[in-house]
Design a protein around this motif. Structure first.
Motif, PDB file in Angstrom:
ATOM      1  N   THR A  18      71.884  38.996  52.602  1.00 23.84           N
ATOM      2  CA  THR A  18      72.891  39.466  51.664  1.00 23.84           C
ATOM      3  C   THR A  18      72.758  38.668  50.380  1.00 23.84           C
ATOM      4  OG1 THR A  18      74.525  37.906  52.521  1.00 23.84           O
ATOM      5  CG2 THR A  18      74.498  40.102  53.501  1.00 23.84           C
ATOM      6  N   PRO A  19      72.854  39.318  49.244  1.00 21.42           N
ATOM      7  CA  PRO A  19      72.721  38.584  47.981  1.00 21.42           C
ATOM      8  C   PRO A  19      73.910  37.654  47.778  1.00 21.42           C
ATOM      9  CG  PRO A  19      73.255  40.881  47.571  1.00 21.42           C
ATOM     10  CD  PRO A  19      73.027  40.742  49.044  1.00 21.42           C
ATOM     11  N   ASP A  20      73.626  36.464  47.326  1.00 27.19           N
ATOM     12  CA  ASP A  20      74.655  35.470  47.056  1.00 27.19           C
ATOM     13  C   ASP A  20      75.345  35.826  45.746  1.00 27.19           C
ATOM     14  OD1 ASP A  20      76.189  33.219  47.164  1.00 27.19           O
ATOM     15  OD2 ASP A  20      74.592  31.861  46.503  1.00 27.19           O
ATOM     16  N   LYS A  21      76.684  35.840  45.756  1.00 24.86           N
ATOM     17  CA  LYS A  21      77.421  36.224  44.548  1.00 24.86           C
ATOM     18  C   LYS A  21      77.209  35.224  43.421  1.00 24.86           C
ATOM     19  CE  LYS A  21      80.874  38.952  46.845  1.00 24.86           C
ATOM     20  NZ  LYS A  21      82.270  39.249  47.049  1.00 24.86           N
ATOM     21  N   ALA A  22      77.074  33.949  43.759  1.00 22.97           N
ATOM     22  CA  ALA A  22      76.832  32.951  42.724  1.00 22.97           C
ATOM     23  C   ALA A  22      75.466  33.176  42.079  1.00 22.97           C
ATOM     24  CB  ALA A  22      76.925  31.543  43.300  1.00 22.97           C
ATOM     25  N   ALA A  23      74.466  33.477  42.904  1.00 23.86           N
ATOM     26  CA  ALA A  23      73.120  33.720  42.372  1.00 23.86           C
ATOM     27  C   ALA A  23      73.102  34.963  41.482  1.00 23.86           C
ATOM     28  CB  ALA A  23      72.119  33.865  43.513  1.00 23.86           C
ATOM     29  N   LEU A  24      73.841  35.990  41.872  1.00 25.74           N
ATOM     30  CA  LEU A  24      73.910  37.191  41.032  1.00 25.74           C
ATOM     31  C   LEU A  24      74.609  36.893  39.704  1.00 25.74           C
ATOM     32  CD1 LEU A  24      74.761  39.963  43.637  1.00 25.74           C
ATOM     33  CD2 LEU A  24      72.613  39.625  42.420  1.00 25.74           C
ATOM     34  N   GLY A  25      75.643  36.068  39.749  1.00 29.57           N
ATOM     35  CA  GLY A  25      76.329  35.681  38.517  1.00 29.57           C
ATOM     36  C   GLY A  25      75.427  34.877  37.594  1.00 29.57           C
ATOM     37  N   TYR A  26      74.669  33.945  38.179  1.00 34.75           N
ATOM     38  CA  TYR A  26      73.731  33.160  37.368  1.00 34.75           C
ATOM     39  C   TYR A  26      72.658  34.057  36.759  1.00 34.75           C
ATOM     40  CZ  TYR A  26      75.772  28.933  39.378  1.00 34.75           C
ATOM     41  OH  TYR A  26      76.623  27.941  39.753  1.00 34.75           O
ATOM     42  N   ALA A  27      72.151  35.006  37.537  1.00 36.60           N
ATOM     43  CA  ALA A  27      71.123  35.915  37.017  1.00 36.60           C
ATOM     44  C   ALA A  27      71.678  36.774  35.878  1.00 36.60           C
ATOM     45  CB  ALA A  27      70.587  36.795  38.141  1.00 36.60           C
ATOM     46  N   GLY A  28      72.907  37.233  36.013  1.00 35.46           N
ATOM     47  CA  GLY A  28      73.533  38.002  34.934  1.00 35.46           C
ATOM     48  C   GLY A  28      73.750  37.158  33.689  1.00 35.46           C
ATOM     49  N   GLY A  29      74.167  35.912  33.877  1.00 35.06           N
ATOM     50  CA  GLY A  29      74.351  35.012  32.735  1.00 35.06           C
ATOM     51  C   GLY A  29      73.041  34.710  32.032  1.00 35.06           C
ATOM     52  N   ILE A  30      71.985  34.538  32.812  1.00 33.50           N
ATOM     53  CA  ILE A  30      70.658  34.296  32.224  1.00 33.50           C
ATOM     54  C   ILE A  30      70.232  35.500  31.402  1.00 33.50           C
ATOM     55  CG2 ILE A  30      68.219  34.004  32.781  1.00 33.50           C
ATOM     56  CD1 ILE A  30      69.179  32.384  35.249  1.00 33.50           C
ATOM     57  N   THR A  31      70.463  36.687  31.933  1.00 29.16           N
ATOM     58  CA  THR A  31      70.086  37.906  31.214  1.00 29.16           C
ATOM     59  C   THR A  31      70.843  38.014  29.886  1.00 29.16           C
ATOM     60  OG1 THR A  31      69.662  39.004  33.321  1.00 29.16           O
ATOM     61  CG2 THR A  31      69.942  40.409  31.395  1.00 29.16           C
ATOM     62  N   LEU A  32      72.142  37.747  29.927  1.00 27.15           N
ATOM     63  CA  LEU A  32      72.931  37.815  28.690  1.00 27.15           C
ATOM     64  C   LEU A  32      72.480  36.757  27.688  1.00 27.15           C
ATOM     65  CD1 LEU A  32      76.518  38.465  30.073  1.00 27.15           C
ATOM     66  CD2 LEU A  32      74.998  40.063  28.901  1.00 27.15           C
ATOM     67  N   LEU A  77      68.713  27.937  30.016  1.00 27.33           N
ATOM     68  CA  LEU A  77      67.904  27.033  30.838  1.00 27.33           C
ATOM     69  C   LEU A  77      68.759  26.295  31.861  1.00 27.33           C
ATOM     70  CD1 LEU A  77      65.436  25.623  28.179  1.00 27.33           C
ATOM     71  CD2 LEU A  77      64.942  27.219  30.024  1.00 27.33           C
ATOM     72  N   MET A  78      69.987  25.955  31.497  1.00 31.80           N
ATOM     73  CA  MET A  78      70.887  25.328  32.474  1.00 31.80           C
ATOM     74  C   MET A  78      71.238  26.307  33.593  1.00 31.80           C
ATOM     75  SD  MET A  78      71.067  22.299  31.462  1.00 31.80           S
ATOM     76  CE  MET A  78      72.265  21.678  32.592  1.00 31.80           C
ATOM     77  N   LEU A  79      71.417  27.573  33.257  1.00 34.28           N
ATOM     78  CA  LEU A  79      71.690  28.573  34.283  1.00 34.28           C
ATOM     79  C   LEU A  79      70.485  28.797  35.180  1.00 34.28           C
ATOM     80  CD1 LEU A  79      73.783  31.189  32.277  1.00 34.28           C
ATOM     81  CD2 LEU A  79      74.586  29.607  34.036  1.00 34.28           C
ATOM     82  N   VAL A  80      69.279  28.679  34.630  1.00 39.70           N
ATOM     83  CA  VAL A  80      68.065  28.784  35.460  1.00 39.70           C
ATOM     84  C   VAL A  80      68.034  27.648  36.481  1.00 39.70           C
ATOM     85  CG1 VAL A  80      65.550  28.571  35.403  1.00 39.70           C
ATOM     86  CG2 VAL A  80      66.691  30.085  33.813  1.00 39.70           C
ATOM     87  N   ALA A  81      68.414  26.462  36.060  1.00 38.68           N
ATOM     88  CA  ALA A  81      68.448  25.322  36.987  1.00 38.68           C
ATOM     89  C   ALA A  81      69.482  25.555  38.086  1.00 38.68           C
ATOM     90  CB  ALA A  81      68.758  24.041  36.225  1.00 38.68           C
ATOM     91  N   ARG A  82      70.638  26.081  37.721  1.00 40.86           N
ATOM     92  CA  ARG A  82      71.663  26.354  38.735  1.00 40.86           C
ATOM     93  C   ARG A  82      71.253  27.492  39.653  1.00 40.86           C
ATOM     94  NH1 ARG A  82      77.415  24.713  37.981  1.00 40.86           N
ATOM     95  NH2 ARG A  82      77.283  22.976  36.541  1.00 40.86           N
ATOM     96  N   LEU A  83      70.550  28.472  39.127  1.00 37.76           N
ATOM     97  CA  LEU A  83      70.059  29.561  39.971  1.00 37.76           C
ATOM     98  C   LEU A  83      69.054  29.035  40.984  1.00 37.76           C
ATOM     99  CD1 LEU A  83      69.902  32.613  40.597  1.00 37.76           C
ATOM    100  CD2 LEU A  83      68.072  32.747  38.915  1.00 37.76           C
ATOM    101  N   GLY A  84      68.185  28.147  40.555  1.00 43.79           N
ATOM    102  CA  GLY A  84      67.232  27.552  41.481  1.00 43.79           C
ATOM    103  C   GLY A  84      67.923  26.784  42.592  1.00 43.79           C
ATOM    104  N   ALA A  85      68.997  26.080  42.263  1.00 41.39           N
ATOM    105  CA  ALA A  85      69.751  25.358  43.290  1.00 41.39           C
ATOM    106  C   ALA A  85      70.494  26.321  44.212  1.00 41.39           C
ATOM    107  CB  ALA A  85      70.731  24.397  42.633  1.00 41.39           C
ATOM    108  N   ALA A  86      71.020  27.414  43.663  1.00 39.87           N
ATOM    109  CA  ALA A  86      71.748  28.382  44.486  1.00 39.87           C
ATOM    110  C   ALA A  86      70.820  29.110  45.448  1.00 39.87           C
ATOM    111  CB  ALA A  86      72.475  29.387  43.594  1.00 39.87           C
ATOM    112  N   LEU A  87      69.582  29.330  45.031  1.00 41.15           N
ATOM    113  CA  LEU A  87      68.614  30.008  45.899  1.00 41.15           C
ATOM    114  C   LEU A  87      67.908  29.054  46.844  1.00 41.15           C
ATOM    115  CD1 LEU A  87      67.015  32.531  43.389  1.00 41.15           C
ATOM    116  CD2 LEU A  87      68.753  32.966  45.133  1.00 41.15           C
ATOM    117  N   GLY A  88      68.145  27.760  46.678  1.00 37.94           N
ATOM    118  CA  GLY A  88      67.515  26.783  47.556  1.00 37.94           C
ATOM    119  C   GLY A  88      66.097  26.432  47.148  1.00 37.94           C
ATOM    120  N   LEU A  89      65.724  26.714  45.918  1.00 37.17           N
ATOM    121  CA  LEU A  89      64.378  26.407  45.447  1.00 37.17           C
ATOM    122  C   LEU A  89      64.222  24.948  45.067  1.00 37.17           C
ATOM    123  CD1 LEU A  89      63.787  29.559  43.231  1.00 37.17           C
ATOM    124  CD2 LEU A  89      63.031  29.161  45.568  1.00 37.17           C
TER     125      LEU A  89
END
Length: 111
Positions: A18-32, A77-89
């Motif tokens: 299931t997609p993580d809601k935090a990861a989806l939020g970070y991805a949307g923020g990165i896109t914006l 770039l800060m959101l990319v770092a948080r997305l990596g942490a949310a995805l476990g990368l």
């Protein structure tokens, strides 16, 4: 295959993806942030050409657009770092983990 009351399947049930809601939020923020950054860079180029042709008010708008573009890039770039942490990368640094609780009463009480 083994038989008996403890014999069973060696495979576990597949984990649901299931997609993580935090990861989806970070991805949307990165896109914006990327879209806003591109627009501000384009605006800064236009304001720069207008300022060089003699429009003195465009210099202030050029500075604002440049600062806004730098801010959008930093936030993205800060959101990319948080997305990596949310995805476990990425792993958290050693200082981020809280210390395990100490037993009360010392060694004798722990026995």
């Amino acid at each position: 295959m083994a038989q008996g009351k403890r014999a069973g399947s060696r495979r576990s049930a597949p984990a649901s993806r299931t997609p993580d809601k935090a990861a989806l939020g970070y991805a949307g923020g990165i896109t914006l942030c990327v879209i806003a950054w591109g627009y501000l860079v384009y605006a800064a180029i236009e304001f720069g050409s207008s300022a060089r042709s003699g429009n003195t008010g465009a210099w202030a708008l050029l500075a604002l657009a440049g600062a806004g573009a730098a801010t959008c890039l930093f936030v993205g770039l800060m959101l990319v770092a948080r997305l990596g942490a949310a995805l476990g990368l990425t792993r958290p640094s050693e200082g981020d983990e809280p210390a395990p609780p100490r037993p009360t009463g010392g060694r004798r009480a722990a026995r």
